[in-house]
Design a protein around this motif. Sequence first.
Motif, PDB file in Angstrom:
ATOM      1  N   ALA A   1       0.517  -0.789  -0.147  1.00 40.86           N
ATOM      2  CA  ALA A   1       0.097   0.268   0.030  1.00 40.86           C
ATOM      3  C   ALA A   1       0.945   1.553  -0.147  1.00 40.86           C
ATOM      4  O   ALA A   1       0.100   1.747  -0.551  1.00 40.86           O
ATOM      5  CB  ALA A   1      -1.082   0.043   0.990  1.00 40.86           C
ATOM      6  N   LYS A   2       1.981   1.130   1.351  1.00 40.33           N
ATOM      7  CA  LYS A   2       2.576   2.263   1.008  1.00 40.33           C
ATOM      8  C   LYS A   2       2.585   2.836  -0.632  1.00 40.33           C
ATOM      9  O   LYS A   2       3.935   3.991  -1.036  1.00 40.33           O
ATOM     10  CB  LYS A   2       3.565   2.150   1.990  1.00 40.33           C
ATOM     11  CG  LYS A   2       4.498   3.313   2.181  1.00 40.33           C
ATOM     12  CD  LYS A   2       5.243   3.093   3.874  1.00 40.33           C
ATOM     13  CE  LYS A   2       6.244   4.192   3.915  1.00 40.33           C
ATOM     14  NZ  LYS A   2       6.931   4.381   5.509  1.00 40.33           N
ATOM     15  N   ARG A   3       3.604   1.624  -1.397  1.00 45.24           N
ATOM     16  CA  ARG A   3       4.494   1.379  -2.040  1.00 45.24           C
ATOM     17  C   ARG A   3       3.490   2.237  -3.685  1.00 45.24           C
ATOM     18  O   ARG A   3       3.928   2.843  -4.064  1.00 45.24           O
ATOM     19  CB  ARG A   3       5.393   0.133  -2.677  1.00 45.24           C
ATOM     20  CG  ARG A   3       5.859  -0.107  -4.239  1.00 45.24           C
ATOM     21  CD  ARG A   3       6.441  -1.162  -4.340  1.00 45.24           C
ATOM     22  NE  ARG A   3       7.921  -1.249  -2.782  1.00 45.24           N
ATOM     23  CZ  ARG A   3       9.050  -0.395  -2.881  1.00 45.24           C
ATOM     24  NH1 ARG A   3       9.481  -0.379  -4.516  1.00 45.24           N
ATOM     25  NH2 ARG A   3      10.133  -1.203  -2.690  1.00 45.24           N
ATOM     26  N   ALA A   4       2.563   1.404  -3.715  1.00 44.47           N
ATOM     27  CA  ALA A   4       1.994   2.175  -3.823  1.00 44.47           C
ATOM     28  C   ALA A   4       1.388   3.600  -4.115  1.00 44.47           C
ATOM     29  O   ALA A   4       1.338   4.412  -5.199  1.00 44.47           O
ATOM     30  CB  ALA A   4       0.242   1.285  -4.119  1.00 44.47           C
ATOM     31  N   ALA A   5       1.127   4.273  -2.631  1.00 45.34           N
ATOM     32  CA  ALA A   5       0.816   5.206  -2.409  1.00 45.34           C
ATOM     33  C   ALA A   5       2.032   6.040  -3.039  1.00 45.34           C
ATOM     34  O   ALA A   5       1.538   7.026  -4.072  1.00 45.34           O
ATOM     35  CB  ALA A   5       0.585   5.498  -1.104  1.00 45.34           C
ATOM     36  N   LEU A   6       3.203   5.672  -2.812  1.00 46.22           N
ATOM     37  CA  LEU A   6       4.043   6.644  -3.557  1.00 46.22           C
ATOM     38  C   LEU A   6       4.792   6.728  -4.631  1.00 46.22           C
ATOM     39  O   LEU A   6       4.934   7.541  -5.482  1.00 46.22           O
ATOM     40  CB  LEU A   6       5.516   6.378  -2.755  1.00 46.22           C
ATOM     41  CG  LEU A   6       5.156   6.492  -0.961  1.00 46.22           C
ATOM     42  CD1 LEU A   6       6.725   5.632  -0.514  1.00 46.22           C
ATOM     43  CD2 LEU A   6       6.201   7.990  -0.773  1.00 46.22           C
TER      44      LEU A   6
END
Length: 101
Positions: A22-27
Motif C-alpha cells: 500500500a505504501k509503495r503504491a501510494a508513493l
Amino acid sequence: MAKKSMVEREKKREKLVQKYAAKRAALNEVVHDQSRPMEERFKASLKLAELPRNSSATRLHNRCQLTGRPHAYYRKLKLSRIMLRELGSFGQIPGMVKSSW
C-alpha cells in the motif's frame, strides 16, 4: 548459523511485498502524477528508494516449493520440471500418468 534456503528467502520477500504494497503504491501514485510539483514528486521518489529493496514485487521469483529451483517452473503445481517428473514417476501427483519417459 545455518544458511537459509532460497524457498525461505522467497517467502520472506513475499511477506515484505505484502507489508509495503500500500505504501509503495501510494508513493508511486505521487511520483507518476504529472499535476503535482516536481519537488513533491522527487521527495516521494526518495521515500520510495528508502523502502527495503525486497519489498518490491519485481524481486519475487517463482521457485519450486520442494527444491527452490527457479527455472522450468510449473505455476499450477508450484514445482520445477525435475520434481514434476520425479513425483509423476512415483505416482504422487493425482491424475498424472507416466507415458514414456
